[in-house]
Each structure stands twice: as structure tokens, then as C-alpha cells.
Design an enzyme around this catalytic site. Sequence first.
Site, short mmCIF file in Angstrom:
data_model
loop_
_atom_site.label_atom_id
_atom_site.label_comp_id
_atom_site.label_asym_id
_atom_site.label_seq_id
_atom_site.Cartn_x
_atom_site.Cartn_y
_atom_site.Cartn_z
N ARG A 111 -14.70 -18.01 18.00
CA ARG A 111 -13.48 -18.03 18.86
C ARG A 111 -13.69 -18.97 19.77
NH1 ARG A 111 -10.17 -12.73 17.68
NH2 ARG A 111 -10.88 -12.59 15.54
N ARG A 136 0.74 -1.09 0.07
CA ARG A 136 -0.09 0.02 -0.17
C ARG A 136 0.90 1.29 -0.13
NH1 ARG A 136 -3.57 -2.75 4.50
NH2 ARG A 136 -4.84 -4.24 3.00
N ARG A 182 -14.49 -6.81 25.25
CA ARG A 182 -13.63 -5.82 24.27
C ARG A 182 -14.12 -5.47 23.17
NH1 ARG A 182 -8.40 -9.74 21.88
NH2 ARG A 182 -10.18 -10.19 20.44
N1 LIG Z 1 -6.29 -10.98 33.94
C1 LIG Z 1 -7.44 -10.45 33.35
N2 LIG Z 1 -8.50 -10.04 33.87
C2 LIG Z 1 -9.60 -9.41 33.38
N3 LIG Z 1 -9.29 -8.82 32.21
C3 LIG Z 1 -8.27 -9.42 31.38
C4 LIG Z 1 -7.40 -9.92 31.78
N4 LIG Z 1 -6.27 -10.26 31.01
C5 LIG Z 1 -6.94 -9.48 29.66
N5 LIG Z 1 -7.94 -8.97 30.01
C6 LIG Z 1 -8.93 -8.32 29.18
O1 LIG Z 1 -9.48 -9.47 28.12
C7 LIG Z 1 -9.63 -8.92 26.86
C8 LIG Z 1 -8.88 -10.03 26.01
O2 LIG Z 1 -7.51 -9.68 26.15
P1 LIG Z 1 -6.46 -9.61 25.14
O3 LIG Z 1 -6.90 -8.79 24.02
O4 LIG Z 1 -4.86 -9.35 25.54
O5 LIG Z 1 -6.31 -11.22 24.42
P2 LIG Z 1 -5.50 -12.00 23.38
O6 LIG Z 1 -5.35 -13.13 23.73
O7 LIG Z 1 -4.41 -11.08 22.95
O8 LIG Z 1 -6.75 -12.00 22.14
P3 LIG Z 1 -6.64 -11.99 20.65
O9 LIG Z 1 -5.74 -13.39 20.50
O10 LIG Z 1 -8.00 -12.00 20.10
O11 LIG Z 1 -5.55 -10.81 20.07
C9 LIG Z 1 -9.05 -7.40 26.99
O12 LIG Z 1 -10.18 -6.61 26.88
C10 LIG Z 1 -8.07 -7.33 28.17
O13 LIG Z 1 -8.06 -5.91 28.62
#
Ligand SMILES: Nc1ncnc2c1ncn2[C@@H]1O[C@H](COP(=O)(O)OP(=O)(O)OP(=O)(O)O)[C@@H](O)[C@H]1O
Length: 659
Positions: free
Chosen positions: A601, A497, A590
Site C-alpha cells: 500500500r 450468497r 489501524r
Molecule cells: N486526520 C487524521 N488524523 C489521525 N488519524 C486519522 C486521520 N484521518 C484518519 N485517521 C485514521 O487513519 C486510519 C486510516 O483511515 P481510513 O481507514 O479512513 O483510510 P482510507 O483512506 O479509507 O483507507 P482504505 O483506502 O484502506 O480504506 C484510521 O484508523 C483513521 O482513524
Amino acid sequence: MDTSPIRKNKSGSIIPVEERKVIYNVFKYFKLSDFNMTVESIVIKTASACGVSENTVYKIIKEKKVTKTLKSPVKKRVRPSTVDKLDELDKCAIRAKVHSLYLNNDYPTLDKIMTLCEADEDISTFKRTTLHKILPEIGFDFNKRNNRSLLVEREDIVLWRRKYLRQITKYRKENKTIYFLDETWVNTGHVKTKAGTDSNTDNSRHTSQKSLSTRARAPTGKGKSLIILHIGSDKGFVQDGLLVLESKSTKDNEEMDGERFLKWFKNIIPRLEPGSVVVMDNAPYHSVKEEKIPTTAWNRQQIIDWLQSKGIFLDTSYLKKELLYEVDTVAPQYNKCLVDETAKDRDIKILRLPPYHCKLNPIKLVWAQIKNYIGVNNSTFEISDVKKLLYDAITLIDANRWKECCDHTILEENIMWNLDDVMELAEQNSFAINTNADSIFTTNILRNLTRMVQKGPRPLVLCGPSGSGKSTLLKRLLKEFPDKFGFSVSHTTRAPRPGEKGGVHYHFTNIDDMTKAVKRGEFIETATFSGNLYGTSKQAVDDVRRTGKICVLDIDIEGVKQVTTTDLNPLLVFVMPPSIEELERRLRARNTEQEDAVQKRLDTAKKEITFGQEPGNFHIIILNDNLNKAYSELREFISKNVEDKEQGDTSEESNKVEK
Ligand SMILES: Nc1ncnc2c1ncn2[C@@H]1O[C@H](COP(=O)(O)OP(=O)(O)OP(=O)(O)O)[C@@H](O)[C@H]1O
């Protein structure tokens, strides 16, 4: 009978050895013919008879007395020693050979260095005795202790290199633009005779991968040459930075001097970003001082005058030693380079490379490519055509090429930085371990350190269901350790892009090439979005690793299965949600997915949790029920396994995941 007038030897001309012998014989003849004559009178008589100065006669008598023979001074002056014949690139390459031995866990000895140099067709040929002479000249000493001898780099060179590497790393972290400048030369007879001539065996693999070259031969043929000066950064050559001078001789940089360089530099300064950094080598014309500082060669009055000009008045009772001591205390404020002072106006810093460290200057790689182009296309050997080829070659080196060269230099900087640790340990161990100079190091610590130099820290894999908290944990890691972690550049078959750069945002490729590479097992993971293929290659992970950073991979279970079949030796972390219900709550909170995507998912999450909990699939399972607790667990795991064992212990032992 006519007496032939005595032919007077022209002042300053060289008297060949045969004539010197005659002069000496005349002196002896006069001496033997009259024992009452003083030496002074005999010398005057000899000088007048032979048509030379009295001084010359004295010199000849002295030479005969001291050396018992007479030699022609001509020979001494015209024959350059083999040491002089080796150019800067040869000297850099010899240094690299010594370093490569250290990196291979080996003591560098003269024989081993010689063998490596002989095997490298890019290095000029020389004898073992020359190598012995050249090593001290480029800053190596044989360090002897307890009847053992180890080739070590001189302290001043190591300190210079360390200082340089610290500075440039700091500037890189500050995101400053770093420009590199250098001069090179090419003669009208320059041709590239065979493939690979311009490569450096040390990096041949890497250079061929990146179509880089680290060496170009110095001109050897006769004819005029072009002296070329330019400057560039990872954004390409600086516009209008090229200076080309024609020289009658093929000698390196003969036409370049401090005045010319400064004039060019003053013109280029407005084209550089304010607050940037300019890297150059330590050539004398790069470092002309604003004024001369007194040295021991100055006489007392000159030193007193200089001090007075600085407002320091000392009476004549001061010894020269005392005067020089006074000079030393004030010298730093006057010992300024013209170039550095010129750059100050735009807040530009000058950084000087340690001597014979060509590998730390990416413009050397650029020069090699330019010379290669000229060498391949040079058919007329006319200076005007060679100049045209030069301009063509320069336009071919775009920002991407420059970026590749700069990235390669960062790898070299990293290797050099770690190499110093290896060499220091080698020095300690060589005197502590009962071993002879040719044996191979066997200490574990050195082996591990060497591995670190060659491979870098182990990559970190974060795997877990969507919403388990991988990104949240990673964000914290990056906040606490902004320089420790890096990300690999993915491949994609989609078109770039606007504003996207190859090798920076993505490695852009096509379906055909990428499919073939996937089949060859070069990818850790691939995925298809909107008909385009995306993926992470093993090479991309290795590239991050060799910068000394921990490469983070956020991959799914298929990627994990794939990565464990490679030799990347990653640390495998599974992030576990407290329950499916909590996972659902977090995903909905989220608010980034549509309802059907959330369901999809959650379905996948069940399979992932089963895989994650299966013994042997991960090094650690981190239950993310409390963010602080989960983060400290992750942090501790990394510091134990990556930082302490940063060496990337690839032994089978460490690779295993406990079942
Ligand atoms: N220990 C926790 N307690 C409460 N909420 C949490 C905790 N850890 C993460 N979260 C919340 O959960 C949501 C999902 O977390 P995150 O986006 O880091 O997941 P991920 O594994 O990276 O997901 P993806 O693979 O879809 O990117 C976020 O809104 C985050 O703020």
C-alpha cells in the site's frame, strides 16, 4: 264502430322523438280548437288522448318552448361522450405528456399535448376538443394573466401530490414497509397484438431496460371480464391477497363496491406488518365513510337531528347556514373512512394517491406485466383459461420483479417532486418574461432545474492512498447527512450468497456478459478477487443520481481516469496524507493489514500522491493532517459545488478541472 282502447305508455319508459312530436301536435290541436280552455285542461285532455302522464305532456311543452325543438331522450342517455370513453390510464398518460413538456423546458399548449398523444399508440384516439374538455377534468387549468395563457395544474392537485410525496418520503426514511394495492381488469378477449403495445413512451427506455411496462390496454372486445384486486410491496405479493371477481360486462371495476372491498381489506390486514403503510388510489369504494356528514342537500331538521346525535343541541331558530357551520366545526372527528379505522388496530397508515397519478403506484407496472403475459398466451378466450393464465402470471412476479417496480416508483416520486419546482418557476417566468406561449424557456435557472430533475446531483469521487482517511471522512458525512448520500450497487460475477439479493447487494452477472459490457465502456472501474470480476457501472451511478442522492465513489486512480471519460460529471476529491511516514503510522495503527500488504500500500501510495498532485486531475486536494479541518474543507467544497449547483451543471465549463 269499435273504438280502439288507448294504449297507455308504461311508466318510466322512454318516449321516442316521433311520438313526442305527435303528443305536442295533439296539445296544439286542442289548444287551437277551443280558446276558452285553460292550459291545465288541455294538458289533461292531451294526456288522456295520448295515453301518457300529464307530467310528460308538461315536459314536452317545456322542452319545445325552451329549446324550440324536441329530441329523443334515448340518444342522450346511451351515447357515452368521448371524455367518458377515456380510461384512467389514458388520463394518467395525458398528465404525463403535460409533465414531459415541462421537463423539456417547453410550455405545454393544446397542440403540443395533442401531437404527443397522437404519437403514442397506447393512448386512445380523441379529438382536440376532447383534450380541451379532459384537461380540466384531470386537474389542469389555463391560467390567464396579461393576455398570456399557461396550462397549470390545479392547486388542490398540486397540494395533494406534495402532501403525498412528503408523507411517503417520511415513511421510507422511517423504513416502514409500504404496501401498494389496486384493482385491474382483464377480459376474455384480451390479446397482445404487437410488441411494445404495453409500453409507455415516456419511460420506454427505462422500462425496456428493466423489462418493465407501464401500460396495458383496457379491455375492448366483448366477453366476460375478470376484476382483479391484489396487494404487494418490494418483498412481493402479500400471500392470499388475490381477489378475482367475474363480471359479465367489460366495464372497469363494475363489480367492486365499498362493502366488498372492506371485507377483502379486513381479511388482508392480519397479513400486513404492524406499523406499515398501505397506498391506494382515491376510488370511492376505497374511501367509504363510517357515517354520512350533513351537506347542503340535507334539510334543517335532518341536520339538527344529526347534531343532536353528537350531543350538540341547537334550537330551531338556527338558519341552515348556521347549522352547517356547526357541522363543519365538528365534522373532522366524524369524517372517518372505514378502511382507515380498520387499519388503525394494527397501527397501519393509509395513504391515498392523488387522482390520475398511476405512475406513483408500482402495482400498475405489475398489472402491465401480468396483462402482457395473459395477452401473449390467451388462445381460447375462455374465462376459465384466462383465470388460469392470471394465476400463472401472478406466480411469475417474484420479489425481485416487485422490487424493480418499487424502485422505479421511487424515481417517479423524485421526478414529480422536482417537477413541481419546475412548474412553479415556469408559472412565475411565463408572466415575468416577455415571451409568447409557444416559445421555449431560455432562463438559466429553469434549465438548471430541469437538469436536476432529469439527472440529479453530481456524483462525488473520493480518491487517495489507502490510510489517507477517505472512509473516516465519509463516515462523518453520512452521520451529518444520512439521507443526502447514496452508494451504487456493484456488479460481480461470483454466485450470490444465501440472503443476497440481486440489485440490492450486487448486480449478479456472468464473466461473458460483464467482459462484453466492460469492452463497451459501461464500467467505471473493475477489479478481480479470487477469480471473480467486480465493478461499478455507469448505470449504477446514474440510478443513485436519479433518486436525488449524491452517489459516493471511493475509487483508485485508474477508476478516476475512467470516470472522467464518462458524462457522469463527478466532483473529484483527492485526500492527501500529511506524509508517507504518517500514512505508515496510521496504516499500522489501524491494524487491519499484514506487513506485506502495508508495504504494498505504501508503494502504491507514492504513485497515487504524484497523480493526485498533478494539476488538472482533481477539483480539490484535501490535506488530512487534522480531521476536523479536513472535514470542514470537504463539507464546504460539497455544499458549494453539489448543493448550490445541485442541478448537475454538465456544461463543459463546470466539468473542467483547473490546470
Ligand atoms: N486526520 C487524521 N488524523 C489521525 N488519524 C486519522 C486521520 N484521518 C484518519 N485517521 C485514521 O487513519 C486510519 C486510516 O483511515 P481510513 O481507514 O479512513 O483510510 P482510507 O483512506 O479509507 O483507507 P482504505 O483506502 O484502506 O480504506 C484510521 O484508523 C483513521 O482513524
